[in-house]
Write a protein that holds these residues in place. Structure first.
Motif, PDB file in Angstrom:
ATOM      1  N   LEU A 214     -44.815   2.510  19.347  1.00 38.52           N
ATOM      2  CA  LEU A 214     -43.940   1.662  18.400  1.00 38.52           C
ATOM      3  C   LEU A 214     -44.393   0.569  18.047  1.00 38.52           C
ATOM      4  CD1 LEU A 214     -41.679   1.855  15.900  1.00 38.52           C
ATOM      5  CD2 LEU A 214     -40.015   0.614  17.904  1.00 38.52           C
ATOM      6  N   TYR A 215     -45.381  -0.177  18.847  1.00 36.84           N
ATOM      7  CA  TYR A 215     -45.568  -1.641  18.993  1.00 36.84           C
ATOM      8  C   TYR A 215     -47.285  -0.622  18.242  1.00 36.84           C
ATOM      9  CZ  TYR A 215     -47.927  -6.249  19.738  1.00 36.84           C
ATOM     10  OH  TYR A 215     -47.792  -7.316  19.789  1.00 36.84           O
ATOM     11  N   ILE A 216     -47.455  -0.227  18.229  1.00 39.06           N
ATOM     12  CA  ILE A 216     -49.162   0.021  18.380  1.00 39.06           C
ATOM     13  C   ILE A 216     -49.690   0.633  16.565  1.00 39.06           C
ATOM     14  CG2 ILE A 216     -51.153   2.105  18.092  1.00 39.06           C
ATOM     15  CD1 ILE A 216     -50.029   1.742  21.620  1.00 39.06           C
ATOM     16  N   MET A 217     -47.798   1.687  16.665  1.00 39.22           N
ATOM     17  CA  MET A 217     -48.047   1.620  14.783  1.00 39.22           C
ATOM     18  C   MET A 217     -47.639   1.025  13.731  1.00 39.22           C
ATOM     19  SD  MET A 217     -48.096   5.178  15.014  1.00 39.22           S
ATOM     20  CE  MET A 217     -47.856   5.849  13.728  1.00 39.22           C
ATOM     21  N   GLY A 218     -46.706   0.120  14.431  1.00 40.39           N
ATOM     22  CA  GLY A 218     -47.065  -2.007  13.927  1.00 40.39           C
ATOM     23  C   GLY A 218     -47.936  -2.159  13.559  1.00 40.39           C
TER      24      GLY A 218
ATOM     25  N   LEU B 285     -33.992   8.541  21.773  1.00 36.61           N
ATOM     26  CA  LEU B 285     -34.500   8.361  20.757  1.00 36.61           C
ATOM     27  C   LEU B 285     -35.932   8.703  20.429  1.00 36.61           C
ATOM     28  CD1 LEU B 285     -35.536   5.917  18.297  1.00 36.61           C
ATOM     29  CD2 LEU B 285     -35.632   4.617  20.313  1.00 36.61           C
ATOM     30  N   LYS B 286     -36.405   9.699  19.501  1.00 36.17           N
ATOM     31  CA  LYS B 286     -37.784   9.907  19.447  1.00 36.17           C
ATOM     32  C   LYS B 286     -38.822   8.460  19.056  1.00 36.17           C
ATOM     33  CE  LYS B 286     -36.055  14.851  19.089  1.00 36.17           C
ATOM     34  NZ  LYS B 286     -36.397  15.847  18.077  1.00 36.17           N
ATOM     35  N   ILE B 287     -39.484   8.099  18.672  1.00 35.85           N
ATOM     36  CA  ILE B 287     -41.136   7.766  18.161  1.00 35.85           C
ATOM     37  C   ILE B 287     -42.151   8.460  18.506  1.00 35.85           C
ATOM     38  CG2 ILE B 287     -42.259   5.456  18.695  1.00 35.85           C
ATOM     39  CD1 ILE B 287     -39.244   4.821  18.093  1.00 35.85           C
ATOM     40  N   GLU B 288     -42.713   8.857  16.758  1.00 37.38           N
ATOM     41  CA  GLU B 288     -43.963   9.303  16.912  1.00 37.38           C
ATOM     42  C   GLU B 288     -44.993   8.583  16.145  1.00 37.38           C
ATOM     43  OE1 GLU B 288     -42.554  13.246  14.669  1.00 37.38           O
ATOM     44  OE2 GLU B 288     -41.091  13.403  16.517  1.00 37.38           O
ATOM     45  N   LYS B 289     -46.194   9.273  16.044  1.00 47.80           N
ATOM     46  CA  LYS B 289     -47.706   8.637  14.950  1.00 47.80           C
ATOM     47  C   LYS B 289     -47.505   8.948  14.229  1.00 47.80           C
ATOM     48  CE  LYS B 289     -50.107   8.257  20.429  1.00 47.80           C
ATOM     49  NZ  LYS B 289     -50.841   8.497  20.929  1.00 47.80           N
ATOM     50  N   ASP B 290     -46.615   9.395  13.282  1.00 45.98           N
ATOM     51  CA  ASP B 290     -47.300   9.694  11.952  1.00 45.98           C
ATOM     52  C   ASP B 290     -46.708   8.391  11.242  1.00 45.98           C
ATOM     53  OD1 ASP B 290     -44.034   8.979  12.372  1.00 45.98           O
ATOM     54  OD2 ASP B 290     -43.374  11.215  11.247  1.00 45.98           O
ATOM     55  N   SER B 291     -45.998   7.608  10.871  1.00 45.69           N
ATOM     56  CA  SER B 291     -45.862   6.228  10.588  1.00 45.69           C
ATOM     57  C   SER B 291     -45.166   5.190  10.950  1.00 45.69           C
ATOM     58  CB  SER B 291     -45.660   6.612   9.252  1.00 45.69           C
ATOM     59  OG  SER B 291     -44.175   6.882   8.453  1.00 45.69           O
ATOM     60  N   TYR B 292     -45.018   4.166  10.726  1.00 44.62           N
ATOM     61  CA  TYR B 292     -44.734   2.942  11.531  1.00 44.62           C
ATOM     62  C   TYR B 292     -42.803   3.003  10.463  1.00 44.62           C
ATOM     63  CZ  TYR B 292     -43.358  -2.301  12.513  1.00 44.62           C
ATOM     64  OH  TYR B 292     -43.133  -3.390  12.784  1.00 44.62           O
ATOM     65  N   PHE B 293     -42.876   3.172   9.177  1.00 47.35           N
ATOM     66  CA  PHE B 293     -41.852   3.188   8.521  1.00 47.35           C
ATOM     67  C   PHE B 293     -40.822   5.049   9.759  1.00 47.35           C
ATOM     68  CE2 PHE B 293     -39.112   5.246   5.066  1.00 47.35           C
ATOM     69  CZ  PHE B 293     -38.163   4.136   4.734  1.00 47.35           C
TER      70      PHE B 293
ATOM     71  N   ARG C 287     -47.911 -10.828  12.120  1.00 50.63           N
ATOM     72  CA  ARG C 287     -48.085  -9.651  12.167  1.00 50.63           C
ATOM     73  C   ARG C 287     -47.690  -9.350  14.025  1.00 50.63           C
ATOM     74  NH1 ARG C 287     -49.360  -4.566   9.413  1.00 50.63           N
ATOM     75  NH2 ARG C 287     -50.787  -6.017   8.675  1.00 50.63           N
ATOM     76  N   TRP C 288     -47.519  -9.916  14.717  1.00 47.78           N
ATOM     77  CA  TRP C 288     -47.341  -9.029  16.203  1.00 47.78           C
ATOM     78  C   TRP C 288     -45.753 -10.189  16.652  1.00 47.78           C
ATOM     79  CZ3 TRP C 288     -45.054 -12.397  20.025  1.00 47.78           C
ATOM     80  CH2 TRP C 288     -45.591 -14.700  19.514  1.00 47.78           C
ATOM     81  N   LYS C 289     -45.527 -11.049  15.546  1.00 48.68           N
ATOM     82  CA  LYS C 289     -44.277 -11.292  15.253  1.00 48.68           C
ATOM     83  C   LYS C 289     -43.410 -10.593  15.163  1.00 48.68           C
ATOM     84  CE  LYS C 289     -44.992 -16.085  16.349  1.00 48.68           C
ATOM     85  NZ  LYS C 289     -44.928 -18.166  15.634  1.00 48.68           N
ATOM     86  N   ARG C 290     -43.777 -10.032  13.740  1.00 51.79           N
ATOM     87  CA  ARG C 290     -42.816  -8.989  13.053  1.00 51.79           C
ATOM     88  C   ARG C 290     -42.554  -7.623  13.502  1.00 51.79           C
ATOM     89  NH1 ARG C 290     -46.043  -7.905   8.251  1.00 51.79           N
ATOM     90  NH2 ARG C 290     -47.887  -9.851   9.837  1.00 51.79           N
ATOM     91  N   VAL C 291     -43.944  -7.487  14.287  1.00 53.18           N
ATOM     92  CA  VAL C 291     -43.173  -5.808  14.915  1.00 53.18           C
ATOM     93  C   VAL C 291     -42.406  -6.158  16.322  1.00 53.18           C
ATOM     94  CG1 VAL C 291     -44.814  -3.881  16.004  1.00 53.18           C
ATOM     95  CG2 VAL C 291     -45.828  -5.493  14.018  1.00 53.18           C
ATOM     96  N   THR C 292     -42.729  -7.273  16.914  1.00 50.47           N
ATOM     97  CA  THR C 292     -42.405  -7.705  17.836  1.00 50.47           C
ATOM     98  C   THR C 292     -41.011  -7.510  17.681  1.00 50.47           C
ATOM     99  OG1 THR C 292     -44.095  -8.721  19.100  1.00 50.47           O
ATOM    100  CG2 THR C 292     -42.122  -9.310  20.346  1.00 50.47           C
ATOM    101  N   SER C 293     -39.845  -7.987  16.891  1.00 48.90           N
ATOM    102  CA  SER C 293     -39.235  -8.080  15.970  1.00 48.90           C
ATOM    103  C   SER C 293     -38.606  -6.944  15.630  1.00 48.90           C
ATOM    104  CB  SER C 293     -38.886  -8.463  14.743  1.00 48.90           C
ATOM    105  OG  SER C 293     -39.069 -10.795  15.460  1.00 48.90           O
TER     106      SER C 293
END
Length: 681
Positions: free
Chosen positions: A101-105, A430-438, A345-351
């Motif tokens: 999730l972090y990498i995607m963001g 919970l499923k986290i996949e590599k399609d899109s951040y949203f 960006r890192w702060k927003r994605v960490t949140s």
């Protein structure tokens, strides 16, 4: 507060590593500004040095002691996430989900390339809607994904049967957040409305919905504004929403359908995962009547479609390409609150990661950053504050013995949560996949909604936490009669293991007392020891309580927060928090006196300050905060808490022990005559 938005056998913060002789005063002298007099302006005397050393940067509209600690915690979360990103993780493990999730963001190139693509399926579906029945079905689909036009669903205890969790429907769905922004014209509201229209025009064009719908972006924006203004007119104001009796309207689905026939409640709950639901709480019935009329009006189909599309775009904006993110910041970050620069960006994605997998990160956070002995010491301190609160109840001349006994019984049954939960949430589904951040944000929403729905019409789980361990905050929940102090707040300047107890009672001690007092403020007092909405007070005590509380309402109504435009604090909206500040100070100061009597606190001056003075300096230091004018106005309109400066300069004149500690006399700026002070707890 609604979920929501903040105690001696023998307590000592000294313990193993230090002895009393080695403890410091806790006062950071550089944080003071001695060009100010403490008897005239205590806030700037106690915090002026801190304010000068922490000027606002472009990123912040408000920056205070809370924010410093929150950013420290966010840096700590970043180190935890980085370790997961930079090391192999078992596929499907928590570490793998967090890292992905972090990498995607953080993948800005991918986000730019995708643009509006992640929301196109939603917009295509909305553009194809034709009938009012299809509007109802689309609303249900959006709600299932955490996109909430018109209203929001959440689980909460039944206020009249606090052991059972029921469904609540609550007014929502206006993009500016506050009804007055749509309705008032005596301040900056007209400018906000113009800026909001501009935001919608920009985002409709960014998303391509103008071309998809065949309507120009400016017309779409005006349609949404008209509909949201209609919703705002029907909504309860913030003060009304603080009345627990007015927002408790439990009814069967049949009763709800008869009252607001335009909303298909049976279909709504069935699709959301509650096909056997019999009853729920409709928090604002008049608002839902208006929603029903809108949904049933065939002439409003295109307006509702535009409104749905806007809800999708606005929900997604933070997780899309930079054109969406920047437009979103320009209104919500800059115009509304005054920030000059987008957070990194890192702060927003960490949140975002923290919001999606908060307890998974929390478990790592506690293991790495929270010393286990701190939990034990906090529990001891809570016991000390409970003892002090019981003494304050006994001393309350305005309260009858009958109500005092009930109040002490409620106090004794308060559940205490410190540091972190005893059991952690399961994120295996919970499923986290590599399609899109949203897309991952939506899957997280769906996961959370399923979790929430699974608890409805079942006994309340009193072990569950309303905050993650890394949160810099605390809370009281009236329906479970619990107070919670996450590990995140148990650090300087709130909790200092190297400081004398006088300082810690002024800081974390007041926070503890504050949260306890919420059980007895203008809202919390309506709930009994079991968490049920119940009038357990003698009638004459209620009258005296309200008379004393009105003193605080009137006092804060006269506190100016801005000259441009001229704006005053809202004493009614902030009453619960102001009562809790007042009570927290009195209760924790009583605990300090108990500790002094037991020779647990150094009675001598330290750094030139008495124990009482160190107590109040610690309290003020917690509220050190620089803030922009825009943020002052936004918070005054929406926040149930008073502004930081007012939590010091407007609160302390009501505390006689403060007046005495600094030798404040009649005529001094911080002086308030005893007969004018609010005296509750």
């Amino acid at each position: 507060m609604k979920k929501v938005l903040l105690s001696i056998m023998s307590f000592s913060l000294l313990a193993v590593a230090c002895n009393k002789a080695e403890l410091g005063s806790g006062v950071t002298l550089d944080n003071l500004d001695t060009t100010y007099s403490p008897v005239e302006d205590f806030y700037h005397y106690a915090c002026g040095g801190w304010l000068n050393m922490h000027p606002l940067d472009a990123e912040h509209s408000r920056y205070g002691a809370f924010d410093v600690l929150a950013e420290t915690n966010q840096e700590q979360l970043r180190t935890l996430i980085d370790s997961l990103v930079n090391n192999p993780n078992e596929p499907g493990s928590y570490g793998d989900k967090i890292a992905t999730l972090y990498i995607m963001g953080m993948d800005s190139l991918m986000l730019q390339q995708q643009g509006a693509a992640p929301i196109k399926p939603y917009l295509n579906e909305i553009a194809a809607l034709r009938t009012t029945e299809e509007l109802q079905a689309e609303m249900r689909r959006l709600h299932g994904k955490g996109i909430n036009p018109f209203f929001a669903l959440f689980n909460e205890a039944d206020a009249k049967d606090a052991n059972m969790c029921i469904a609540w429907l609550y007014q929502s769905g206006i993009g500016m957040g506050e009804r007055d922004y749509y309705l008032k014209s005596d301040g900056r509201e007209p400018q906000l409305r113009e800026a909001y229209l501009k935001l919608m025009e920009t985002q409709f064009a960014n998303a391509g919905y103008d071309k998809l719908s065949g309507l120009p972006a400016d017309k779409l924006a005006k349609m949404v504004m008209e509909l949201e203004t209609r919703l705002a007119k029907a909504q309860y104001d913030n003060e009304t929403n603080r009345d627990p009796f007015k927002i408790y309207n439990k009814m069967t689905l049949e009763e709800a359908s008869a009252k607001t026939p335009g909303v298909a409640y049976n279909s709504y709950f069935a699709e959301i995962g509650l096909p056997k639901l019999v009853s729920f709480n409709m928090a604002q019935p008049e608002y839902f009547e208006e929603v029903g009329k809108i949904l049933a009006d065939k002439n409003l189909v295109e307006s509702v479609k535009a409104y749905y599309a806007w809800n999708v775009i606005n929900t997604a904006a933070s997780y899309l390409s930079d054109n969406f993110v920047n437009a979103n910041f320009e209104f919500y970050g800059h115009t509304l609150s005054g920030a000059e620069q987008l957070r990194p960006r890192w702060k927003r994605v960490t949140s975002t990661v923290d919001g999606a997998m908060g307890e998974a990160l929390g478990e790592l956070y506690v293991a790495r950053f929270f010393p286990p002995e701190a939990k034990k010491r906090m529990l001891e301190m809570v016991d000390n504050l409970k003892e002090a609160f019981a003494m304050r109840i006994d001393q309350a001349e305005w309260m009858s013995d009958v109500t005092k006994d009930r109040a002490k019984e409620k106090l004794a049954t308060i559940m205490v949560k410190v540091g972190y939960p005893d059991k952690w949430r399961d994120y295996s589904g919970l499923k986290i996949e590599k399609d899109s951040y949203f897309a991952n944000v939506i899957r997280s929403n769906e996961f959370d909604i399923a979790y929430m729905v699974s608890k409805i019409d079942k006994p309340v789980d009193r072990t569950e936490w309303g905050m993650t361990p890394q949160t810099v905050n605390a809370y009281y929940n009236p329906t479970t009669n619990e107070i919670c102090f996450p590990a995140g707040i148990l650090q300087k300047p709130f909790f200092d293991m190297t400081a004398d107890d006088a300082f810690n009672y002024g800081a974390i001690g007041v926070v503890i007392g504050h949260e306890m007092t919420h059980g007895f403020d203008d809202q919390g007092r309506h709930y009994d020891k079991d968490g049920n909405l119940n009038d357990w007070w003698e009638a004459e005590d209620t009258v005296r309580f309200q008379k004393n509380a009105q003193v605080l309402v009137d006092w804060f109504n006269k506190v100016k927060v801005s000259d441009n435009p001229e704006t005053y604090a809202n004493g009614k909206l902030t009453l619960g928090e102001n009562i809790a500040d007042n009570g927290g100070l009195h209760i924790s100061y009583q605990a300090l006196q108990n500790a002094i009597a037991k020779k647990q606190v150094n009675k001598k001056e330290m750094d030139g300050f008495t124990p009482a003075q160190r107590f109040f300096l610690a309290y003020a230091g917690v509220w050190a905060s620089n803030i922009r004018d825009e943020a002052k106005l936004m918070l005054t309109a929406a926040d149930v808490h008073s502004l930081a400066e007012n939590r010091v300069n407007a609160t302390l004149p009501h505390v006689g022990e403060f007046i005495e500690a600094f030798g404040i006399k009649e005529g001094d700026g911080m002086y308030l005559a005893p007969e004018k002070r609010a005296m509750l707890w």
